[in-house]
Enzyme design. Structure first.
Site, PDB file in Angstrom:
ATOM      1  N   ASP A  20      77.046  19.369  48.285  1.00 35.99           N
ATOM      2  CA  ASP A  20      77.649  20.501  48.992  1.00 35.99           C
ATOM      3  C   ASP A  20      76.601  21.020  49.971  1.00 35.99           C
ATOM      4  OD1 ASP A  20      78.494  23.018  49.819  1.00 35.99           O
ATOM      5  OD2 ASP A  20      79.484  23.445  47.908  1.00 35.99           O
ATOM      6  N   VAL A  21      76.913  20.961  51.262  1.00 39.11           N
ATOM      7  CA  VAL A  21      75.887  21.294  52.265  1.00 39.11           C
ATOM      8  C   VAL A  21      75.492  22.769  52.256  1.00 39.11           C
ATOM      9  CG1 VAL A  21      76.464  19.387  53.822  1.00 39.11           C
ATOM     10  CG2 VAL A  21      77.575  21.633  54.141  1.00 39.11           C
ATOM     11  N   ASN A  76      77.696  17.365  60.381  1.00 38.35           N
ATOM     12  CA  ASN A  76      79.108  17.382  60.782  1.00 38.35           C
ATOM     13  C   ASN A  76      80.005  18.150  59.809  1.00 38.35           C
ATOM     14  OD1 ASN A  76      81.763  16.040  61.868  1.00 38.35           O
ATOM     15  ND2 ASN A  76      81.639  15.411  59.716  1.00 38.35           N
ATOM     16  N   SER A  79      82.155  22.862  68.260  1.00 34.54           N
ATOM     17  CA  SER A  79      83.579  22.853  68.635  1.00 34.54           C
ATOM     18  C   SER A  79      83.689  23.488  70.014  1.00 34.54           C
ATOM     19  CB  SER A  79      84.365  23.691  67.621  1.00 34.54           C
ATOM     20  OG  SER A  79      85.674  23.963  68.071  1.00 34.54           O
ATOM     21  N   TYR A 136      85.077  31.063  62.275  1.00 31.16           N
ATOM     22  CA  TYR A 136      84.814  29.683  62.733  1.00 31.16           C
ATOM     23  C   TYR A 136      84.112  29.702  64.094  1.00 31.16           C
ATOM     24  CZ  TYR A 136      86.048  24.754  63.710  1.00 31.16           C
ATOM     25  OH  TYR A 136      86.036  23.409  64.000  1.00 31.16           O
ATOM     26  N   LYS A 146      80.417  28.373  65.006  1.00 30.61           N
ATOM     27  CA  LYS A 146      80.255  27.275  65.974  1.00 30.61           C
ATOM     28  C   LYS A 146      79.433  27.730  67.186  1.00 30.61           C
ATOM     29  CE  LYS A 146      82.590  24.100  63.713  1.00 30.61           C
ATOM     30  NZ  LYS A 146      81.874  22.991  63.056  1.00 30.61           N
ATOM     31  N   THR A 164      92.761  15.041  62.595  1.00 25.77           N
ATOM     32  CA  THR A 164      92.141  14.775  61.282  1.00 25.77           C
ATOM     33  C   THR A 164      92.887  15.608  60.237  1.00 25.77           C
ATOM     34  OG1 THR A 164      90.606  16.645  61.364  1.00 25.77           O
ATOM     35  CG2 THR A 164      89.842  14.604  62.377  1.00 25.77           C
TER      36      THR A 164
HETATM   37  P1  NAD Z   1      87.926  16.941  57.869  1.00 24.94           P
HETATM   38  O1  NAD Z   1      88.486  18.052  57.049  1.00 24.94           O
HETATM   39  O2  NAD Z   1      88.735  15.727  58.123  1.00 24.94           O
HETATM   40  O3  NAD Z   1      86.531  16.478  57.274  1.00 24.94           O
HETATM   41  C1  NAD Z   1      85.563  17.420  56.911  1.00 24.94           C
HETATM   42  C2  NAD Z   1      84.459  16.743  56.144  1.00 24.94           C
HETATM   43  O4  NAD Z   1      83.495  17.738  55.764  1.00 24.94           O
HETATM   44  C3  NAD Z   1      84.948  16.098  54.852  1.00 24.94           C
HETATM   45  O5  NAD Z   1      84.221  14.906  54.645  1.00 24.94           O
HETATM   46  C4  NAD Z   1      84.580  17.128  53.788  1.00 24.94           C
HETATM   47  O6  NAD Z   1      84.378  16.568  52.523  1.00 24.94           O
HETATM   48  C5  NAD Z   1      83.275  17.657  54.356  1.00 24.94           C
HETATM   49  N1  NAD Z   1      82.898  18.946  53.831  1.00 24.94           N
HETATM   50  C6  NAD Z   1      83.567  20.127  53.925  1.00 24.94           C
HETATM   51  N2  NAD Z   1      82.894  21.089  53.276  1.00 24.94           N
HETATM   52  C7  NAD Z   1      81.766  20.504  52.769  1.00 24.94           C
HETATM   53  C8  NAD Z   1      80.679  20.963  52.022  1.00 24.94           C
HETATM   54  N3  NAD Z   1      80.591  22.228  51.613  1.00 24.94           N
HETATM   55  N4  NAD Z   1      79.715  20.089  51.698  1.00 24.94           N
HETATM   56  C9  NAD Z   1      79.785  18.793  52.078  1.00 24.94           C
HETATM   57  N5  NAD Z   1      80.781  18.297  52.800  1.00 24.94           N
HETATM   58  C10 NAD Z   1      81.769  19.150  53.138  1.00 24.94           C
HETATM   59  O7  NAD Z   1      87.498  17.653  59.229  1.00 24.94           O
HETATM   60  P2  NAD Z   1      87.114  17.072  60.667  1.00 24.94           P
HETATM   61  O8  NAD Z   1      88.204  17.458  61.578  1.00 24.94           O
HETATM   62  O9  NAD Z   1      86.679  15.665  60.584  1.00 24.94           O
HETATM   63  O10 NAD Z   1      85.865  18.016  61.003  1.00 24.94           O
HETATM   64  C11 NAD Z   1      84.519  17.558  61.049  1.00 24.94           C
HETATM   65  C12 NAD Z   1      83.704  18.549  61.862  1.00 24.94           C
HETATM   66  O11 NAD Z   1      84.230  18.602  63.183  1.00 24.94           O
HETATM   67  C13 NAD Z   1      83.755  19.975  61.312  1.00 24.94           C
HETATM   68  O12 NAD Z   1      82.497  20.578  61.465  1.00 24.94           O
HETATM   69  C14 NAD Z   1      84.772  20.641  62.218  1.00 24.94           C
HETATM   70  O13 NAD Z   1      84.597  22.032  62.288  1.00 24.94           O
HETATM   71  C15 NAD Z   1      84.480  19.952  63.525  1.00 24.94           C
HETATM   72  N6  NAD Z   1      85.564  20.006  64.511  1.00 24.94           N
HETATM   73  C16 NAD Z   1      86.791  19.485  64.208  1.00 24.94           C
HETATM   74  C17 NAD Z   1      87.790  19.563  65.178  1.00 24.94           C
HETATM   75  C18 NAD Z   1      89.170  19.007  64.944  1.00 24.94           C
HETATM   76  O14 NAD Z   1      90.075  19.319  65.753  1.00 24.94           O
HETATM   77  N7  NAD Z   1      89.406  18.213  63.907  1.00 24.94           N
HETATM   78  C19 NAD Z   1      87.535  20.157  66.416  1.00 24.94           C
HETATM   79  C20 NAD Z   1      86.276  20.673  66.664  1.00 24.94           C
HETATM   80  C21 NAD Z   1      85.296  20.572  65.711  1.00 24.94           C
END
Ligand code: NAD
Length: 242
Positions: free
Chosen positions: A56-57, A83, A134, A147, A151, A182
């Site tokens: 857990d990060v 990430n 983001s 959020y 960010k 996603t």
């Molecule tokens: P996702 O929900 O598909 O994946 C998130 C990942 O983070 C998963 O592997 C999950 O297990 C892990 N995670 C969450 N909380 C955690 C914790 N406490 N410890 C360890 N791992 C943890 O989401 P995604 O869309 O792939 O998002 C990845 C990154 O990209 C995030 O930081 C998100 O904010 C950012 N982001 C996503 C989008 C989008 O539209 N999907 C847009 C901008 C930014």
């Protein structure tokens, strides 16, 4: 190419992180993906031919243990991809204080934890940090105050850290995706109002694929980006052009 480099990717078990892990392994890197859940983590590791470590990060000691284990197994660490993250939680009046603190501990502290733990090894390797913020780190948006705050902080964390460590040979950059398909965005994809908003915001008039974030993540990790640091790169179909 990333031949011979070793990378840790937090949140690498699905979504954007998994796409980055796939790309890095295809380019020859040793990859350690980090996530909270054992089963999807092991499945991702088997599918991509990489290593999975549960963590857990938001817990610094756990992140430091991942870095130590990676260095022990692969002999060093070249790339830290911060990430892992959780999605928007609503406007301020809708938020429980616990939601705010939880989001900050994962989305913001998690980035600091990964960077802090990796730092001595990245000095040795002349390596790179890649944070994932983001477009909501560059602008506001509906229902996303915690959020967008986290960010936005990652965006400036990236600049400040890039400044401090440029002379020591560590590059620190950040990706700022728009809406990417996603599990995080899955619940809002069926919401017509949100979809209209995204189309209005995005000149390319479509959402992005995780692979479209993985390419820039590979570039920033590679020697092709040897003079690139402190950049917050929008990957957003033009969202931030207006
Ligand atoms: P996702 O929900 O598909 O994946 C998130 C990942 O983070 C998963 O592997 C999950 O297990 C892990 N995670 C969450 N909380 C955690 C914790 N406490 N410890 C360890 N791992 C943890 O989401 P995604 O869309 O792939 O998002 C990845 C990154 O990209 C995030 O930081 C998100 O904010 C950012 N982001 C996503 C989008 C989008 O539209 N999907 C847009 C901008 C930014």
């Amino acid at each position: 190419m990333l031949d011979g480099k070793t990378a840790v990717i937090t949140g690498g078990t699905k979504g954007i992180g998994k796409a980055i892990a796939r790309r890095y392994t295809e380019e020859g890197a040793n990859v350690v993906v980090v996530g909270r859940s054992e089963q999807p983590g092991q499945e991702t590791a088997a599918e991509l031919g990489c290593r999975y470590i549960q963590c857990d990060v938001s817990e610094y000691d756990a992140v430091a243990a991942v870095v130590d284990q990676t260095v022990a197994e692969y002999g060093g660490l070249d790339v830290m991809v911060n990430n892992a993250g959780i999605g928007p939680t609503g406007a301020l009046g809708e938020l429980e204080l616990a939601d705010w603190y939880q989001l900050m501990s994962v989305n913001l502290d998690g980035v600091m934890h990964g960077s802090h733990a990796a730092l001595p090894h990245l000095k040795d390797a002349q390596g790179a940090i890649i944070n994932v913020a983001s477009v909501l780190g560059l602008a506001g948006g509906p229902g996303s105050v915690a959020y967008a705050t986290a960010k936005g902080a990652i965006v400036n964390f990236t600049r400040a850290m890039a400044y401090d460590y440029a002379a020591e040979g560590i590059r620190v950059n950040c990706l700022c995706p728009g809406v990417i398909e996603t599990d995080m965005t899955d619940p809002i994809m069926g919401d017509d109002e949100f979809y209209d908003y995204v189309f209005h915001q995005t000149p390319m008039q479509r959402i992005g694929d995780p692979e479209e974030v993985a390419g820039p993540a590979a570039f920033l990790a590679s020697d092709d980006a040897s003079y690139v640091t402190g950049v917050n790169l929008p990957i957003d179909g033009g969202w931030t052009t207006h």
